[in-house]
Write an enzyme that holds these catalytic residues in place. Structure first.
Site, short mmCIF file in Angstrom:
data_model
loop_
_atom_site.label_atom_id
_atom_site.label_comp_id
_atom_site.label_asym_id
_atom_site.label_seq_id
_atom_site.Cartn_x
_atom_site.Cartn_y
_atom_site.Cartn_z
N LYS A 199 0.84 -1.21 0.00
CA LYS A 199 0.00 0.00 0.00
C LYS A 199 0.87 1.26 0.00
CE LYS A 199 -2.11 -1.46 3.74
NZ LYS A 199 -1.50 -2.78 3.86
N GLU A 417 6.23 -36.87 12.66
CA GLU A 417 6.22 -36.21 11.34
C GLU A 417 5.86 -37.21 10.25
OE1 GLU A 417 6.20 -33.08 11.22
OE2 GLU A 417 6.87 -32.78 13.26
#
Ligand code: ATP
Length: 627
Positions: A199, A417
């Site tokens: 922005k 995992e």
């Protein structure tokens, strides 16, 4: 209103002080009273040990230690008698005790009053003129004199916003074209979007393209402790801007001043903020047709802005800037790698594909991190390994090399995992596994990274359910292989419960509760914050039941699937313990090898092809090892 509150507060403080003083005064005067004759009798019997004289008032202590008060008609005649009987005598300084007490009460009150007056005077004191003028002048950048201007060339990936803003440049440069026909040029443009989407960069680019002076402020520059300073700064800013028109005034984080005014008024900062906002609204109303000043403002929280700011004639143009899609990411990467030395065979498209959800600022950071990593290893060019390492560093934190981990913890992490990875590999619609690692980074001890093939804008119920199941895979794997539950699943459980709650409360994905929303987002770009809508106790109970049912079902699914793949789970865990990190290609090879093995097992054949399998190096179940 604020003054009334100030007054009431001071009044309350005074009351409190006076009350405390009066209490002390009362305590001082609440000794049990004694008739003077009784006092004389006690004195005759030698029962008085100590007296304190205060004018005509006598406070006395008897031989049991008890205290009394009495009044003597003539203290002068009493003194020789007291001395003869060897009573300890003390006396208060002359003066009226009531007056003395009044003094002790009133002094702090007066001091508080004076302090309040002093603060009020300072708050209303005008800021010196030079200081005010410097405030606006210091923030001005004259684009005509800037050597390296930021232009639209420096902004990548937000074509819609650029198109909208190109018109603004025309307003600034060719304002006569519009005023000739009696058209009013827009006064304010509000850029709204999550942090880091560009922005501020866009605002600078507009000023750079138009070559007009650019005043850059942050909303917090206006807000001071003293009421009225912000408002006078706003007035001075626009007076200064009018002198240098055509120009751009940019106010970053406008929510610092533009936050919705509460009807009840405020105290201190709130009051100052309200006045600053009023001044801004009035200043924007005061532009004439000839004033070619465009006010650009940026915010991450458009939901909390005062509606008066968005009214036509103020910030009537609103441009929403969201994180870029894959094409946008590529454009932004191209902007930031313009002056970087990339390896010849390096493909930026791959980086763009593998960085979903990254904003412009994060991509700029990624490129810079990759360059730093390449420089650290004395490379001449930045390659894909540097980008991979930079991404891991940004997403998962810095590798904790010095951390000593026990073998048991490594095992827990490896199977945990592996559980996530296997479910992610098998469940339909799940994002492909990009990397598994048991090297601790940041706060995580291990990580299974999934990356979507394409940017997703909507998620199906199936996808979300599978996401919860995958998150549950870590805990399920630990249970199956190690028969344990550990704290390592904390984050997974949090995420899984959060997704389940959103599915039920916000996305109407429960059959029992139907397509209804029971919570809403607090901020457009702060999707994590939700507020509960008014719901009955029964509904609240149903929501809890549905969330629990969903998470439980997904956990059971994870357990069942991993039980079926127990061999593969064990093997993947063992491989992870040896290699610590596996990337997508290695995971694919191990998976294919495992599928082959399973097939052979099912067909009862010998694993003759095992040696030629590309995953043989990783595989702990190789036929030669088994033999
Ligand atoms: P915030 O709301 O936190 O102020 P912002 O949206 O104003 O963030 P910027 O300050 O404009 O974000 O962006 C920060 C940096 O990110 C820029 O200086 C630039 O390097 C990079 N960047 C962001 N978006 C883009 C883009 N579209 N093209 C090129 N670079 C970008």
């Amino acid at each position: 209103m604020a003054r009334l509150i100030n007054f009431l507060l001071v009044f309350f403080l005074l009351g409190l002080l006076a009350g405390t003083g009066a209490l002390f005064w009362k305590l001082e005067h609440t000794l049990p009273p004694l008739a003077y004759s009784e006092f004389l009798t006690m004195l005759d019997h030698g029962e008085v040990t100590e007296v304190r004289l205060d004018g005509g008032r006598i406070a006395l202590k008897d031989d049991t230690g008890q205290e009394f008060a009495t009044y003597a008609p003539d203290v002068g005649t009493l003194l020789p008698e007291l001395r003869r009987r060897q009573v300890a005598i003390s006396a208060e300084p002359p003066g009226d005790p009531a007056l003395r007490n009044l003094f002790t009460i009133t002094l702090p009150v007066v001091l508080v009053l004076l302090a309040w007056l002093a603060v009020n005077r300072t708050r209303q004191a005008p800021v010196p003129t030079e200081e005010r003028e410097d405030f606006a002048r210091d923030k001005m950048i004259d684009m005509a004199t800037v050597e390296r201007r930021i232009t639209f060339e420096d902004v990548g990936g937000i074509p819609e916003a650029k198109e909208e803003l190109i018109e603004i440049i025309d307003f600034l440069v060719n304002s006569k074209k519009f005023s000739r026909l009696g058209a009013n040029i827009p006064r304010g443009v509000l850029l709204q979007g999550p942090p880091g989407t560009g922005k501020t960069l866009l605002a600078k680019a507009i000023a750079g393209e138009a070559g007009v002076p650019f005043y850059s402020f942050s909303g917090s520059d206006f807000v001071e402790m003293f009421v009225g300073v912000g408002a006078s700064r706003v007035r001075d800013l626009f007076r200064e801007a009018k002198k240098n028109a055509p120009c751009i005034v940019f106010i970053d984080e406008i929510d610092a001043v533009g936050v919705l005014r509460s009807g009840a008024g405020g105290f201190g900062g709130q009051d100052e903020r309200g006045q600053t906002l009023n001044a801004l609204l009035v200043a924007m109303d005061g532009f004439s047709r000839e004033d070619t000043i465009i006010v650009l403002a940026a915010t991450n929280r458009p939901d909390i802005l005062d509606p008066a700011l968005r009214r036509p004639g103020r910030f009537d143009r609103q441009i929403t800037i969201l994180p870029p899609d894959v094409k946008g990411r590529l454009k932004i990467l191209q902007v930031h790698t313009r002056d970087k030395r990339l390896a010849e065979d390096f493909d930026l498209r791959e980086v763009a594909r593998n960085s979903p959800g990254f904003t412009g600022a994060e991509l700029a950071n990624l490129v810079n991190e990759a360059a730093l990593i390449a420089a650290r290893t004395d490379k001449d060019f930045i390659d894909s390994h540097d980008f991979d390492a930079a991404k891991d560093r940004i997403l998962m934190g810095i590798e904790r090399k010095g951390l000593v981990i026990s073998e048991q913890d490594r095992k827990t992490m490896a199977f945990h995992e592996a559980g996530h990875a296997i479910l992610a590999r098998f469940l339909p619609e799940a994002d492909p596994v990009h990397k598994i690692t048991i090297i601790p980074r940041g706060r995580a001890m291990g990580h299974t990274q999934q990356l979507p093939l394409n940017d997703r804008h909507a998620y199906t119920k199936e996808y979300l359910r599978n996401r919860i199941t995958i998150l549950m895979g870590g805990r399920a794997a630990e249970e199956i292989i190690l028969h344990q539950q550990t704290t390592g699943a904390e984050n997974d459980l949090l995420q899984a419960t959060e997704i389940a709650r959103k599915m039920i409360c916000r996305w109407g994905m429960s059959t029992l509760l139907g397509p209804m929303a029971f919570a809403r987002n607090e901020g457009e770009f702060l999707a994590e914050n939700t507020t509960q809508l008014g719901i009955s106790e029964t509904t609240a109970r149903h929501i809890d039941q549905e969330v629990k049912k969903l998470v439980d079902t997904c956990y059971q699914e994870a357990l069942e699937m991993l039980m079926l793949e127990k061999d593969f789970l064990g093997r993947l865990g063992e491989i992870l313990l040896q290699t610590e990190t596996l990337d997508r290609e290695e995971i694919d090879i191990i998976f294919e090898c495992s599928q082959k093995k399973r097939l052979e097992k099912h067909q009862g054949g010998s694993p003759a092809e095992c040696d030629s399998c590309p995953a043989a190096a990783h595989c702990t179940q190789r036929s030669d090892l088994a033999a």
